[in-house]
Design a protein around this motif. Sequence first.
Motif, PDB file in Angstrom:
ATOM      1  N   GLN A  24       0.813  -1.212   0.000  1.00  0.00           N
ATOM      2  CA  GLN A  24       0.000   0.000   0.000  1.00  0.00           C
ATOM      3  C   GLN A  24       0.851   1.268   0.000  1.00  0.00           C
ATOM      4  O   GLN A  24       0.849   2.041   0.961  1.00  0.00           O
ATOM      5  CB  GLN A  24      -0.961   0.004   1.184  1.00  0.00           C
ATOM      6  N   LEU A  27      -0.904   4.601   0.855  1.00  0.00           N
ATOM      7  CA  LEU A  27      -1.160   4.880   2.260  1.00  0.00           C
ATOM      8  C   LEU A  27       0.080   5.471   2.923  1.00  0.00           C
ATOM      9  O   LEU A  27      -0.006   6.457   3.670  1.00  0.00           O
ATOM     10  CB  LEU A  27      -1.603   3.608   2.986  1.00  0.00           C
ATOM     11  N   LEU A  45      -6.426   4.931  12.310  1.00  0.00           N
ATOM     12  CA  LEU A  45      -6.111   3.525  12.028  1.00  0.00           C
ATOM     13  C   LEU A  45      -6.032   2.710  13.315  1.00  0.00           C
ATOM     14  O   LEU A  45      -6.487   1.561  13.367  1.00  0.00           O
ATOM     15  CB  LEU A  45      -4.798   3.433  11.252  1.00  0.00           C
ATOM     16  N   GLU A  56     -10.531  -0.825   6.769  1.00  0.00           N
ATOM     17  CA  GLU A  56     -10.359  -0.712   5.321  1.00  0.00           C
ATOM     18  C   GLU A  56     -11.000   0.566   4.791  1.00  0.00           C
ATOM     19  O   GLU A  56     -10.482   1.195   3.858  1.00  0.00           O
ATOM     20  CB  GLU A  56     -10.942  -1.937   4.624  1.00  0.00           C
ATOM     21  N   LYS A  59      -8.623   3.356   5.582  1.00  0.00           N
ATOM     22  CA  LYS A  59      -7.489   3.325   4.666  1.00  0.00           C
ATOM     23  C   LYS A  59      -7.883   3.854   3.286  1.00  0.00           C
ATOM     24  O   LYS A  59      -7.097   4.548   2.623  1.00  0.00           O
ATOM     25  CB  LYS A  59      -6.950   1.896   4.548  1.00  0.00           C
ATOM     26  N   ARG A  63      -5.689   6.939   1.926  1.00  0.00           N
ATOM     27  CA  ARG A  63      -4.752   6.760   0.808  1.00  0.00           C
ATOM     28  C   ARG A  63      -5.150   7.569  -0.419  1.00  0.00           C
ATOM     29  O   ARG A  63      -4.308   7.869  -1.266  1.00  0.00           O
ATOM     30  CB  ARG A  63      -4.597   5.287   0.461  1.00  0.00           C
TER      31      ARG A  63
END
Length: 639
Positions: A24, A27, A45, A56, A59, A63
């Motif tokens: 990722q 992120l 998080l 999720e 995220k 991101r």
Amino acid sequence: MKRIILLYLLLSVLSSCSFFKDKQPELSFAMEYADSNKKELEQVLKHYANDSLKLEAAKFLIRNMPAHFFYQQGREMDSIKHILTFTDSHHYLDPKHIQKWGNYSYVDLPKIHDVQIITAEYLIENIDLAFEQWHKRPWGKYLSFHDFCEYLLPYRVGNEPLENWRKLYSATFSPLLDSIYTGSDVLEAANLVRNILKEPQFRHCTAFSLPNLGALYLIDNRFGNCRDFADLFTYVCRSIGIPCMEETNVRHYHTWNVIKDTTGMDIPFWYDTWTTFRGDTRIGDFRCGKIYRKMYALQIEEARKYVAKKRKLLYPYYKNAYLKDVSAAYYKDTLSINLKKKEKGSFVYLSFFDSRQWWSCGVTISQNGVIQFNNVESNMMYALHEYERQGYRQISYPFLFNKGKIEIFKPDTMRSKQVKLYRKYPHSDWSRYYLRQVKGASFEGSNQVDFNNKEVLFRITEESPIAYNSILLPKPVKYQYIRYQASTKQIIDLSGINLYNQGTPVHPKLISGCEPESIKPISKLQSIIDNDPLTYFTAQNPGGQVTLDLGKPKTIDQIVFFSHNDDNYIRPGDLYELFYNDGPNGWISLGRQIADTVYLEYRVPDHAYLWLRNHTRGHEEQAFYIKDRKQIFPISPWW
């Protein structure tokens, strides 16, 4: 800044490969770009460490956050937002405000990036409330997590201020929906929300260029353009668990919503007009060519174009990796055309002409001279362009595309025909509506103010085909009072009445009449005799009357009346110029004329695509072609 975002896009493209998938990099990039705000994102998080689905979702938001921002608020922008609230129920705004602020531009204001200021508290509240509504609504079980992340979860719709809107909207609209609907049909729920939002009326104003106005402004101030209409509906829907997004055309002159149906289909929705039904694909009369959806997440395919070897040659609009081409949901036809001189691998743009310029609506890559665009709107006039740093350059003749077939408009200058031109812009539904109001009306003359003894001078038996109408009386008449009497089925909706005797104006001393529809300055009785076609009088009820008092009996032999209109007819005294399009040679002038009547006469090449300019006033102009001696505008008005 551009290099940072480009790096982010490059990382995102690479992350689509399996080698990078679990790492990722987007992120990690977002965390680093957050700088001193990194701890807020880490807190989110950590908060969801034991809830895999919400983790999720967090995220997903983080991101994709680096490219999302808003413009610094305050000062001039606050002033213009306040001025918008002066727009009345007929969408009228005093011209003095437009003159003062109409040229204001916000694009040079400082950008504030979400990732550098957003708080953990804000994100957690947004995520929790979005999940709550997703699970609460019976149609939520048909919405995948992937779709939830785009249709319900995002905390913003564009570049509006970062605001705590979701709790307020949910507290306002969720009880209203719960009180009137307990079913499981998401479209029925959306239509009920549509009805709730009809009051107070949203007042349409396009006088200013502003970023997205924001949820807190729109809940209290129902003013703005169609994008702001759509924003309000998006906020409401997302706050009560109705999956909703926004779509637009390349001009951004029109934006509408789509609702994710339980069938998996996206249903276009425009809350200020019709009721939507399952399988509906209507977007009104708006012509788009191709259609794009505004996404929160980076679109990998678009990002690949952006980081392509020839990305510098790509027009900036198509470098926006957060727009998704959704034309396939609306248009099924494929456009294919040969352009032998175009080298393989070069970008080619599909364009249509509107408002004095060509607008690109799609881009493709040439394949050995074959240019193909998928999912293109039919019954549209297009041309192909290439883009250079100086701008677009036309590389084909215009062509009418309809259901896979192409008719090329290459002007034949060796053959020509005489035509009469009555307009420079196509009719809208509302302009046709105004023309219909004169049917059944009559002009009457009398020397008594009560018209007990009167003569019917002229009766209008047909709808007016043009705004400017001249009536030559069979013989001169001499009266003190001239009255316009509307039919019992129509209202008075006029821009002007002029009286003449042997070409000399006969001016009334007074004007009186029925109750006006509103008290706005532009709509008053005096507008009928001020010789301004853009001011008008609208009566409140059908069957009204307007009386001109000449002061004493005077002779008249001609009556000229103007329907309420958009001022896009040929106006006597204005300077016009007609052009035809000669493909790569661009627009070629056929000469200038000062109009001396309500139409212009020109000799034009056969099979030509034409553009009529008014050099005296106005900006609404669209290109057209001639068929059966009539002007055919292939692009409808944007409103």
